[in-house]
Design an enzyme around this catalytic site. Structure first.
Site, PDB file in Angstrom:
ATOM      1  N   HIS A  75       0.848  -1.198   0.000  1.00  0.00           N
ATOM      2  CA  HIS A  75       0.000   0.000   0.000  1.00  0.00           C
ATOM      3  C   HIS A  75       0.882   1.245   0.000  1.00  0.00           C
ATOM      4  O   HIS A  75       1.628   1.476   0.937  1.00  0.00           O
ATOM      5  CB  HIS A  75      -0.916   0.019   1.225  1.00  0.00           C
ATOM      6  CG  HIS A  75      -2.074  -0.933   1.112  1.00  0.00           C
ATOM      7  ND1 HIS A  75      -3.276  -0.733   1.729  1.00  0.00           N
ATOM      8  CD2 HIS A  75      -2.196  -2.097   0.424  1.00  0.00           C
ATOM      9  CE1 HIS A  75      -4.106  -1.742   1.434  1.00  0.00           C
ATOM     10  NE2 HIS A  75      -3.456  -2.576   0.646  1.00  0.00           N
ATOM     11  N   TYR A 204      -9.610   5.815   6.680  1.00  0.00           N
ATOM     12  CA  TYR A 204      -9.955   6.156   8.065  1.00  0.00           C
ATOM     13  C   TYR A 204     -10.940   7.320   7.989  1.00  0.00           C
ATOM     14  O   TYR A 204     -10.607   8.354   7.409  1.00  0.00           O
ATOM     15  CB  TYR A 204      -8.712   6.597   8.853  1.00  0.00           C
ATOM     16  CG  TYR A 204      -7.705   5.498   9.110  1.00  0.00           C
ATOM     17  CD1 TYR A 204      -6.802   5.107   8.126  1.00  0.00           C
ATOM     18  CD2 TYR A 204      -7.646   4.853  10.338  1.00  0.00           C
ATOM     19  CE1 TYR A 204      -5.866   4.103   8.362  1.00  0.00           C
ATOM     20  CE2 TYR A 204      -6.718   3.848  10.591  1.00  0.00           C
ATOM     21  CZ  TYR A 204      -5.838   3.475   9.601  1.00  0.00           C
ATOM     22  OH  TYR A 204      -4.920   2.481   9.837  1.00  0.00           O
ATOM     23  N   PRO A 296      -6.181   0.752  18.143  1.00  0.00           N
ATOM     24  CA  PRO A 296      -5.790   0.289  16.809  1.00  0.00           C
ATOM     25  C   PRO A 296      -5.733   1.364  15.725  1.00  0.00           C
ATOM     26  O   PRO A 296      -5.344   1.075  14.592  1.00  0.00           O
ATOM     27  CB  PRO A 296      -6.874  -0.747  16.470  1.00  0.00           C
ATOM     28  CG  PRO A 296      -8.035  -0.384  17.326  1.00  0.00           C
ATOM     29  CD  PRO A 296      -7.496   0.251  18.555  1.00  0.00           C
ATOM     30  N   LYS A 300      -0.513   0.217  14.928  1.00  0.00           N
ATOM     31  CA  LYS A 300       0.826   0.084  15.491  1.00  0.00           C
ATOM     32  C   LYS A 300       1.031  -1.145  16.384  1.00  0.00           C
ATOM     33  O   LYS A 300       2.178  -1.479  16.716  1.00  0.00           O
ATOM     34  CB  LYS A 300       1.181   1.343  16.301  1.00  0.00           C
ATOM     35  CG  LYS A 300       1.434   2.560  15.446  1.00  0.00           C
ATOM     36  CD  LYS A 300       2.801   2.485  14.783  1.00  0.00           C
ATOM     37  CE  LYS A 300       2.986   3.500  13.688  1.00  0.00           C
ATOM     38  NZ  LYS A 300       2.963   2.965  12.322  1.00  0.00           N
ATOM     39  N   TYR A 395       3.068   6.859  10.211  1.00  0.00           N
ATOM     40  CA  TYR A 395       2.274   5.690   9.809  1.00  0.00           C
ATOM     41  C   TYR A 395       3.180   4.581   9.268  1.00  0.00           C
ATOM     42  O   TYR A 395       2.975   3.400   9.558  1.00  0.00           O
ATOM     43  CB  TYR A 395       1.224   6.105   8.770  1.00  0.00           C
ATOM     44  CG  TYR A 395       0.146   5.062   8.577  1.00  0.00           C
ATOM     45  CD1 TYR A 395      -0.937   4.995   9.442  1.00  0.00           C
ATOM     46  CD2 TYR A 395       0.217   4.129   7.538  1.00  0.00           C
ATOM     47  CE1 TYR A 395      -1.924   4.029   9.297  1.00  0.00           C
ATOM     48  CE2 TYR A 395      -0.763   3.160   7.375  1.00  0.00           C
ATOM     49  CZ  TYR A 395      -1.830   3.123   8.259  1.00  0.00           C
ATOM     50  OH  TYR A 395      -2.802   2.157   8.115  1.00  0.00           O
TER      51      TYR A 395
END
Ligand code: APR
Ligand code: PHB
Length: 404
Positions: A75, A204, A296, A300, A395
């Site tokens: 990704h 998200y 979550p 991580k 991220y």
């Protein structure tokens, strides 16, 4: 009492214990894993699978990357949507080339289990009454029951990879450890379905109705989450009700691409931030969820477990290959620096993307003021490239700290 012996006793056959065991075995360091439940039970747990490059490299170093590299999806970006408007965080370009790999934690665990079985190393599944003894001495040992037999395992070191509810952390006397904890006033209702994902990248979503996450396990299997009150029950959510609510939280442009279908699994998970300091006591080391939990939202959990494994693995190599025992004391400091960073990022993402308006907050802000601050924070970070870069760098994960 059956007496056995190894170099490193590993408590817990989750991803932390299995990855550590495989890395050590590859270096000729003998280890035995003791696990409370069966292998099938371990594989039944459904958990996130966003792997940082550091994690993927460790799996490669352990020689278990075949399926991850062929079936895992790379990704290059991830989306954050606010009130149904989408912002793309271009991970690859913003970080100068870093990406994440989407490959289920269940799959990684299965690959590690298969590799362990193939290499003939010992794992005691379905063990009871595991107890750690004399871990501050040079001859620690572990006792446990398995198949009606009592065992006494002598070892040099104990790796406590036994998750949040394990026994290892409690081996550190209460006056020698500090625990930090925050429990969030909502949960995530997760749904797994054999439907193609809404998009090829994760989304998200912060909406006025609460948070949602669109994730996936493969091109044909999706994982979705909805923020729900802690008092909510899975039984209150039919599949139809879930899909209807999800449609109201995802970006407008993605709604037409949502393919719905029957759920394979549905459950509610609470969200928690937790850290135990220090992460070592004598010759016992805490690894992964045994020492820390993150909500979550930043993906991580597994990745922090991996950096602990990397640090402990390097230390064990030095001890056994270079006869250097001085490096042992570095473990907790190195591990905790990265853990606290992951904790802060996960807490920040959680604060930014959830609805706190009807929830009690444990600081001195009222929830409406908090909401305004977070709205301003979201605009500041998402509307400009430097802000998105700050998100992207975290991220994809910080580099691992090396031993001195
Ligand atoms: N004796 C032996 N094994 C135990 C004991 C015990 N007393 N208590 C717990 N265990 C086992 C559990 O059954 C579990 O299989 O330890 C294992 C711990 O595994 P995880 O909870 O998966 O923790 P970890 O390996 O550190 O993995 C971290 O998992 O929870 C996610 O978000 C987290 O992705 C991260 C990853
Ligand atoms: C998941 O796919 O389960 C998942 C992905 C990313 C997260 C959390 C969960 O941040």
């Amino acid at each position: 009492m059956k007496k056995i012996k190894t170099q490193v006793a590993i408590i817990g056959a989750g991803p932390s214990g299995l990855l550590l065991g495989q890395l050590l075995a590859k270096q000729g360091i003998d280890n035995i894993i003791i696990e409370r439940v069966s292998g099938e039970y371990v594989l039944g747990r459904i958990r996130a699978g966003i792997l940082e490059q550091g994690f993927a490299d460790l799996v490669r170093e352990a020689g278990v990357a075949g399926r991850m590299d062929s079936e895992g999806q790379v990704h290059e970006g991830v989306a954050i949507a606010v009130d149904r408007k989408k912002y793309r965080i271009d991970l690859k370009n913003l970080t100068g080339g870093d990406v994440v790999i989407c490959y289920g934690q269940t799959e990684i665990t299965k690959d590690l289990m298969d590799a362990r079985a193939a290499s003939g190393q010992t794992t005691y599944y379905e063990s009871d009454d595991t107890a750690l003894h004399d871990v501050t001495t040079d001859s620690p040992y572990v006792t446990f029951k398995n198949g009606g037999e009592e065992y006494h395992l002598d070892c040099d070191f104990v790796a406590g990879c036994d998750g949040f509810h394990g026994v290892s952390r409690k081996t550190i006397p209460e006056d020698k450890r500090t625990e930090f904890e925050r429990v969030y006033p909502f949960g995530w209702l997760g749904l797994l379905s054999d439907t193609p994902p809404i998009d090829h990248e994760l989304i998200y979503c912060k909406s006025e109705r609460g948070f949602a996450l669109c994730s996936m396990r493969s091109n044909t299997r999706s994982r979705y989450y909805l923020q729900v009150p802690l008092s909510d029950k899975v039984e209150n959510w039919s599949d139809d009700a879930f899909w209807e609510e999800l449609k109201k939280r995802v970006p407008d442009e993605d709604v037409p691409n949502l393919v719905t279908g029957p759920s394979i699994e549905k459950s509610i998970a609470p969200l928690r931030s937790f850290v135990c300091e220090p992460m070592q006591y004598g010759n016992m080391f805490l690894v992964g969820d045994a020492a820390h939990i993150v909500p979550p939202t930043g993906a991580k959990g597994l990745n922090l477990a991996a950096s602990d494994v990397a640090t402990l693995y390097r230390i064990m190599c030095r001890v056994y290959q270079e006869n250097d025992r001085d490096c042992i004391s570095q473990y907790s400091g190195i591990a905790l620096r990265r853990v606290w960073h992951g904790e802060r990022f996960s807490w920040w993402m959680t604060n930014m993307l959830h609805d706190f308006v009807d929830a009690a907050l444990d600081n001195d802000l009222d929830s409406k003021t908090f909401d305004r601050f977070m709205s301003s924070e979201r605009n500041f970070f998402l509307e400009n490239e430097e802000g998105r870069r700050v998100i992207a760098m975290q991220y994809v994960g910080l580099p691992y700290e090396q031993l001195k």
